[in-house]
Design a protein around this motif. Sequence first.
Motif, PDB file in Angstrom:
ATOM      1  N   LYS A  69       0.825  -1.207   0.000  1.00  0.00           N
ATOM      2  CA  LYS A  69       0.000   0.000   0.000  1.00  0.00           C
ATOM      3  C   LYS A  69       0.860   1.258   0.000  1.00  0.00           C
ATOM      4  O   LYS A  69       0.539   2.255  -0.652  1.00  0.00           O
ATOM      5  CB  LYS A  69      -0.922  -0.004   1.221  1.00  0.00           C
ATOM      6  N   LYS A  70       1.982   1.215   0.736  1.00  0.00           N
ATOM      7  CA  LYS A  70       2.879   2.354   0.775  1.00  0.00           C
ATOM      8  C   LYS A  70       3.488   2.616  -0.606  1.00  0.00           C
ATOM      9  O   LYS A  70       3.596   3.771  -1.045  1.00  0.00           O
ATOM     10  CB  LYS A  70       3.986   2.120   1.798  1.00  0.00           C
ATOM     11  N   GLU A 130       2.202   1.732  -3.489  1.00  0.00           N
ATOM     12  CA  GLU A 130       1.137   2.228  -4.356  1.00  0.00           C
ATOM     13  C   GLU A 130       0.898   3.724  -4.124  1.00  0.00           C
ATOM     14  O   GLU A 130       0.706   4.487  -5.083  1.00  0.00           O
ATOM     15  CB  GLU A 130      -0.153   1.440  -4.108  1.00  0.00           C
ATOM     16  N   ALA A 131       0.925   4.119  -2.864  1.00  0.00           N
ATOM     17  CA  ALA A 131       0.705   5.542  -2.532  1.00  0.00           C
ATOM     18  C   ALA A 131       1.817   6.413  -3.097  1.00  0.00           C
ATOM     19  O   ALA A 131       1.562   7.513  -3.620  1.00  0.00           O
ATOM     20  CB  ALA A 131       0.616   5.705  -1.024  1.00  0.00           C
ATOM     21  N   LEU A 159       3.674   5.703  -5.771  1.00  0.00           N
ATOM     22  CA  LEU A 159       3.524   5.712  -7.215  1.00  0.00           C
ATOM     23  C   LEU A 159       2.418   6.689  -7.646  1.00  0.00           C
ATOM     24  O   LEU A 159       2.580   7.430  -8.625  1.00  0.00           O
ATOM     25  CB  LEU A 159       3.210   4.304  -7.726  1.00  0.00           C
ATOM     26  N   ILE A 160       1.314   6.661  -6.912  1.00  0.00           N
ATOM     27  CA  ILE A 160       0.199   7.565  -7.241  1.00  0.00           C
ATOM     28  C   ILE A 160       0.634   9.015  -7.050  1.00  0.00           C
ATOM     29  O   ILE A 160       0.337   9.883  -7.891  1.00  0.00           O
ATOM     30  CB  ILE A 160      -1.018   7.246  -6.354  1.00  0.00           C
ATOM     31  N   LYS A 161       1.379   9.268  -5.967  1.00  0.00           N
ATOM     32  CA  LYS A 161       1.853  10.618  -5.700  1.00  0.00           C
ATOM     33  C   LYS A 161       2.833  11.076  -6.778  1.00  0.00           C
ATOM     34  O   LYS A 161       2.797  12.236  -7.220  1.00  0.00           O
ATOM     35  CB  LYS A 161       2.522  10.674  -4.321  1.00  0.00           C
ATOM     36  N   SER A 162       3.706  10.169  -7.228  1.00  0.00           N
ATOM     37  CA  SER A 162       4.700  10.547  -8.236  1.00  0.00           C
ATOM     38  C   SER A 162       4.033  10.829  -9.585  1.00  0.00           C
ATOM     39  O   SER A 162       4.510  11.653 -10.359  1.00  0.00           O
ATOM     40  CB  SER A 162       5.729   9.420  -8.382  1.00  0.00           C
ATOM     41  N   GLN A 163       2.932  10.116  -9.870  1.00  0.00           N
ATOM     42  CA  GLN A 163       2.228  10.337 -11.124  1.00  0.00           C
ATOM     43  C   GLN A 163       1.538  11.685 -11.177  1.00  0.00           C
ATOM     44  O   GLN A 163       1.285  12.249 -12.240  1.00  0.00           O
ATOM     45  CB  GLN A 163       1.218   9.192 -11.349  1.00  0.00           C
ATOM     46  N   LYS A 164       1.183  12.205  -9.999  1.00  0.00           N
ATOM     47  CA  LYS A 164       0.496  13.489  -9.922  1.00  0.00           C
ATOM     48  C   LYS A 164       1.470  14.668 -10.011  1.00  0.00           C
ATOM     49  O   LYS A 164       1.056  15.811 -10.201  1.00  0.00           O
ATOM     50  CB  LYS A 164      -0.316  13.578  -8.645  1.00  0.00           C
TER      51      LYS A 164
END
Length: 208
Positions: free
Chosen positions: A196-197, A199-200, A202-207
Amino acid sequence: LGKTIEDVLPKAAPIIRPIFEKILSTGEPALNIELSGEVPATPGKTTHYLLSYFPIFGELETVAHIGGIIVDVTDNKNAQIRLNQQQNIFQAIIDNVPALITVYDPKAKVLHVNKSFESTVGWTNEDLKTIDIMEVCYPDPEYRTIAAEYMQKASNEWQEFSVKTKYGHSFDSIWSNVRLEDSTQIGIGIDITDKKKIEAILIKSQKM
């Protein structure tokens, strides 16, 4: 006739003779005695018997004879040995698999946890004797009800749950359940905190 126990059953005599002597002195039967060994008819093969001996009283109400019932329980004994071996293998797998394992009844009462559960969650099998593991792992009553209903359903679908540890922090996990033929159920859980960490992140880096 005219033969001693040692003549008829030389290997079993050290076990049977004291039993006979006790029956002669007390007048009480000796029931359901397990005896295993080789017999001349099947050399090299262990045969299992269940023995029961009882007094036969004479006219003076003293023990005149000893009667006996001998049942060959080899097939049942061998089946029990195989079952025990399978249970030992099953237990070894549960104790050593790198996943959280809980064994529980149809009412979601946890009966056993494996070593991985103990090391990750903190609560041990000894603790199960004095605590409600569901209550301490899921302190919120509504959330606990959801978890218990999922466990009772014994679905093989995976579902995420946040589990509170003995140490006070919670971690993210994903669970599936299996129902055995005797209605015992097994929960299989995986700690997905690190996943989960990641994934979080990766999502933050994509933004960005």
